[in-house]
Write a protein that holds these residues in place. Structure first.
Motif, PDB file in Angstrom:
ATOM      1  N   LEU A 268       0.831  -1.206   0.000  1.00  0.00           N
ATOM      2  CA  LEU A 268       0.000   0.000   0.000  1.00  0.00           C
ATOM      3  C   LEU A 268       0.868   1.259   0.000  1.00  0.00           C
ATOM      4  CD1 LEU A 268      -3.014  -0.607   2.426  1.00  0.00           C
ATOM      5  CD2 LEU A 268      -3.028  -0.479  -0.052  1.00  0.00           C
ATOM      6  N   GLY A 269       1.947   1.240   0.774  1.00  0.00           N
ATOM      7  CA  GLY A 269       2.842   2.393   0.806  1.00  0.00           C
ATOM      8  C   GLY A 269       3.459   2.671  -0.557  1.00  0.00           C
ATOM      9  N   ARG A 270       3.834   1.630  -1.283  1.00  0.00           N
ATOM     10  CA  ARG A 270       4.395   1.818  -2.631  1.00  0.00           C
ATOM     11  C   ARG A 270       3.357   2.400  -3.581  1.00  0.00           C
ATOM     12  NH1 ARG A 270       7.629  -3.198  -4.986  1.00  0.00           N
ATOM     13  NH2 ARG A 270       7.597  -1.730  -6.726  1.00  0.00           N
ATOM     14  N   LEU A 276       1.381  10.036  -5.417  1.00  0.00           N
ATOM     15  CA  LEU A 276       1.665  11.349  -4.789  1.00  0.00           C
ATOM     16  C   LEU A 276       0.947  11.526  -3.451  1.00  0.00           C
ATOM     17  CD1 LEU A 276       1.396  13.660  -7.951  1.00  0.00           C
ATOM     18  CD2 LEU A 276       3.418  12.529  -7.044  1.00  0.00           C
ATOM     19  N   ASN A 277       0.412  10.472  -2.896  1.00  0.00           N
ATOM     20  CA  ASN A 277      -0.254  10.544  -1.595  1.00  0.00           C
ATOM     21  C   ASN A 277       0.766  10.142  -0.524  1.00  0.00           C
ATOM     22  OD1 ASN A 277      -2.063  10.677   0.481  1.00  0.00           O
ATOM     23  ND2 ASN A 277      -3.542   9.254  -0.410  1.00  0.00           N
ATOM     24  N   TYR A 278       1.648  11.096  -0.206  1.00  0.00           N
ATOM     25  CA  TYR A 278       2.799  10.762   0.639  1.00  0.00           C
ATOM     26  C   TYR A 278       2.423  10.572   2.102  1.00  0.00           C
ATOM     27  CZ  TYR A 278       5.265  12.390  -3.500  1.00  0.00           C
ATOM     28  OH  TYR A 278       5.699  12.558  -4.793  1.00  0.00           O
ATOM     29  N   SER A 279       1.428  11.290   2.592  1.00  0.00           N
ATOM     30  CA  SER A 279       1.062  11.150   4.007  1.00  0.00           C
ATOM     31  C   SER A 279       0.504   9.760   4.290  1.00  0.00           C
ATOM     32  CB  SER A 279       0.043  12.221   4.394  1.00  0.00           C
ATOM     33  OG  SER A 279      -1.114  12.128   3.576  1.00  0.00           O
ATOM     34  N   ASP A 280      -0.390   9.271   3.417  1.00  0.00           N
ATOM     35  CA  ASP A 280      -0.911   7.908   3.609  1.00  0.00           C
ATOM     36  C   ASP A 280       0.183   6.866   3.413  1.00  0.00           C
ATOM     37  OD1 ASP A 280      -3.351   8.997   4.078  1.00  0.00           O
ATOM     38  OD2 ASP A 280      -4.216   8.503   2.130  1.00  0.00           O
ATOM     39  N   ALA A 281       1.064   7.102   2.450  1.00  0.00           N
ATOM     40  CA  ALA A 281       2.177   6.172   2.240  1.00  0.00           C
ATOM     41  C   ALA A 281       3.074   6.112   3.473  1.00  0.00           C
ATOM     42  CB  ALA A 281       2.989   6.597   1.014  1.00  0.00           C
ATOM     43  N   HIS A 282       3.326   7.257   4.090  1.00  0.00           N
ATOM     44  CA  HIS A 282       4.145   7.304   5.296  1.00  0.00           C
ATOM     45  C   HIS A 282       3.490   6.523   6.433  1.00  0.00           C
ATOM     46  CE1 HIS A 282       5.984   9.206   8.908  1.00  0.00           C
ATOM     47  NE2 HIS A 282       7.061   9.216   8.154  1.00  0.00           N
ATOM     48  N   LEU A 315      10.219  13.197   0.484  1.00  0.00           N
ATOM     49  CA  LEU A 315       9.194  13.804  -0.365  1.00  0.00           C
ATOM     50  C   LEU A 315       8.176  14.586   0.456  1.00  0.00           C
ATOM     51  CD1 LEU A 315       8.620  10.846  -2.851  1.00  0.00           C
ATOM     52  CD2 LEU A 315       9.548  13.092  -3.424  1.00  0.00           C
ATOM     53  N   MET A 316       7.992  14.213   1.709  1.00  0.00           N
ATOM     54  CA  MET A 316       7.101  14.974   2.596  1.00  0.00           C
ATOM     55  C   MET A 316       7.753  16.242   3.124  1.00  0.00           C
ATOM     56  SD  MET A 316       5.348  11.931   4.815  1.00  0.00           S
ATOM     57  CE  MET A 316       4.418  13.092   5.815  1.00  0.00           C
ATOM     58  N   THR A 370      12.258   6.532  -9.767  1.00  0.00           N
ATOM     59  CA  THR A 370      11.248   7.522 -10.170  1.00  0.00           C
ATOM     60  C   THR A 370      10.893   8.446  -9.016  1.00  0.00           C
ATOM     61  OG1 THR A 370      10.348   5.904 -11.726  1.00  0.00           O
ATOM     62  CG2 THR A 370       8.975   7.799 -11.203  1.00  0.00           C
ATOM     63  N   LEU A 371      10.779   7.890  -7.822  1.00  0.00           N
ATOM     64  CA  LEU A 371      10.445   8.718  -6.666  1.00  0.00           C
ATOM     65  C   LEU A 371      11.595   9.647  -6.304  1.00  0.00           C
ATOM     66  CD1 LEU A 371       8.739   6.012  -4.405  1.00  0.00           C
ATOM     67  CD2 LEU A 371       7.614   7.773  -5.759  1.00  0.00           C
ATOM     68  N   ILE A 372      12.828   9.177  -6.453  1.00  0.00           N
ATOM     69  CA  ILE A 372      13.976  10.011  -6.083  1.00  0.00           C
ATOM     70  C   ILE A 372      14.141  11.169  -7.065  1.00  0.00           C
ATOM     71  CG2 ILE A 372      16.502   9.990  -5.861  1.00  0.00           C
ATOM     72  CD1 ILE A 372      16.284   7.205  -4.713  1.00  0.00           C
TER      73      ILE A 372
END
Length: 515
Positions: A268-270, A276-282, A315-316, A370-372
């Protein structure tokens, strides 16, 4: 006479204590041989089926990780011959997946084993339950995967694939609910077989069909395992949209074990990070880290989760804790990510580009490249924030030189976006080509909403942990009745005391003296 008797008693006590210590030393558990452990697990599986208690099967499956590293052809062959009767068809089928027995070494093994292990009991006459057959197939499948050496031996790998397909068909034919815990573990081995062979996409229809069947039967263990197998299959081919649809259309069982929940939160985090939903991923990655096995037990998974966790934190806009990079299991694996963190923290775009090109192969293998690349804007924002705190007035040309940007137009666009997003407190003078910073000199800005958000997340996690702990607690039966009986007795005694006070039967001493 008394002194002599006391000495005799002391000597007898010392002798008894010495005997107890000798017995304790003799009672020390001797580790079981692989064959003895397999036979003990077979007994536990039979007990689980007869008593309808799946916890015995789960106890067997917990030993699988250590046991599969100790088995070989000789161990499996001996265990199968000890468990199954001579003329059993299942025995012939299981032995066909193993290599031929060496005729010369059997006698030597018998001589060695007779000196260290007790003599064998009588040969079995009854056929074991089907769960035992599937358990042996699971052990043989793991053994074939180990012999294939991650796909180097194509013959062993093709043999493992055939065994996986035949066993899946047999599980569907048997259709026994007592087999569900073993089946959930077997699906992981099936997915691993197809992944090593490079045909993971071929197994996807089989996983989808089995997942629908498990959902209809309310088989939580198998359903949790198959959802993770499907998510891994989708993410292996970068099918994030299909993975997100699967998550939205299915409900992950809350009663699943921590290993399955850790994998699910990682996937789910990936997915959320790519969207671009970084808070939920965190949040999901934090849950995955908390539920994951210890670092020394599963170092690969521990490293994979922390790699993605570090990137998501960057990213956050946060900087990961330095203690993460000092962990003995993570120190070497996160070396490239540590250099990225330093580049983001200092706001040096040139250092960031050099580190990205230096460790590009590592980031692509981890599927975080890609994220970096998205961190470039964060590096520029950090650099602009440092410049705004150092200078009250700075030209766009100097910003372009210090941040290694391509042109002044790019610098103007980036500074304008940073001002609009609230990264810096200042204004852009287009006519004169400079930036005026009202926050220069190290004035501290308010961080109220950010701190409130952090504390809100922590409080939410603590409340969720409390609710899960309460749900997981076991309460003794009819314990509340004892409390009700005690309360009723206390009320009766209180009524009698009030009645005696009203009637005046109590003396001053009974009332407490001076009262």
């Amino acid at each position: 006479m008394t002194d002599v008797e006391m000495k005799d008693k002391k000597e007898e006590d010392k002798k008894t204590e010495d005997k107890k210590e000798d017995k304790k030393e003799e009672v020390k558990k001797v580790p079981l041989t692989p064959v003895a452990e397999i036979k003990a697990n077979v007994v536990h599986i039979g007990r689980a089926v007869s008593t309808i208690e799946p916890r015995f099967t789960h106890r067997v499956l917990r030993t699988l990780t250590a046991l599969r590293k100790r088995i070989d052809d000789a161990v499996l062959r001996e265990a199968i011959e000890d468990v199954f009767p001579k003329e059993s068809q299942n025995k012939v089928s299981l032995l066909s997946w193993l290599g031929p027995a060496p005729p010369s070494s059997t006698q030597a093994m018998d001589v060695d084993s007779s000196a260290s292990t007790p003599p064998k009991g009588p040969a079995p006459t009854t056929e074991p339950i089907p769960e035992v057959d599937i358990y042996f197939r699971l052990l043989i499948l793991y053994h074939l995967l180990k012999q294939s050496n991650n796909g180097a031996d194509k013959d062993k790998l093709s043999k493992a694939k055939e065994l996986a397909q035949e066993s899946v068909q047999k599980m569907h034919t048997l259709n026994r609910r007592s087999m569900d815990p073993i089946a959930a573990k077997f699906w992981f081995a099936v997915e691993r077989t197809y992944e090593i062979s490079g045909d993971l996409a071929e197994a996807r229809p089989m996983f989808l069909s089995a997942q629908r069947t498990a959902a209809l039967r309310h088989d939580d263990d198998t359903q949790a395992s198959l959802i993770n197998r499907l998510l891994r299959s989708y993410l292996a081919y970068s099918l994030y949209d299909q993975a997100d649809k699967l998550v939205s259309k299915t409900t992950f069982p809350t009663s699943a074990g921590n290993p399955q929940l850790a994998r699910y939160h990682y996937y789910l985090g990936r997915i959320k990070a790519v969207q671009l939903n970084y808070s939920d991923a965190h949040t999901n990655l934090q849950q995955s880290i908390r539920r994951a096995p210890p670092a020394k037990v599963a170092p690969g998974f521990y490293q994979a989760v922390h790699k993605l966790f570090v990137v998501v934190e960057l990213l956050m806009g946060d900087i990961p804790d330095r203690s993460i990079f000092r962990h003995p299991v993570l120190e070497k694996a996160l070396l490239g990510y540590f250099e990225i963190v330093r580049a983001v923290r200092t706001g040096s775009l040139s250092q960031f580009q050099q580190t990205l090109s230096k460790h590009a192969a590592l980031f692509q293998a981890d599927k975080t490249h890609t994220l970096i690349t998205r961190l470039r804007q964060n590096v520029i924002k950090t650099g602009i924030r440092r410049l705004s705190l150092s200078y009250s007035l700075i030209s766009l040309k100097d910003i372009c030189v210090k941040l290694h940007l391509d042109s002044e137009e790019d610098a103007e666009y980036i500074v304008g976006k940073a001002i609009r997003d609230g990264v810096i407190d200042g204004k852009l003078v287009h006519e004169k080509g400079w930036m005026e910073c009202s926050g220069a000199g190290g004035t501290k800005r308010g961080y109220g909403p950010e701190v409130a958000d952090v504390f809100g997340r922590r409080i939410g996690y603590c409340l969720e942990l409390h609710n899960e702990s309460v749900k997981a607690m076991r309460y003794p039966l009819n314990a509340h009745r004892k409390e009700l009986a005690d309360a009723a007795g206390a009320r009766e005694r209180e009524k009698e005391l009030v009645k005696e006070i009203q009637e005046g039967d109590l003396d001053d001493e009974e009332m407490g003296g001076d009262f």
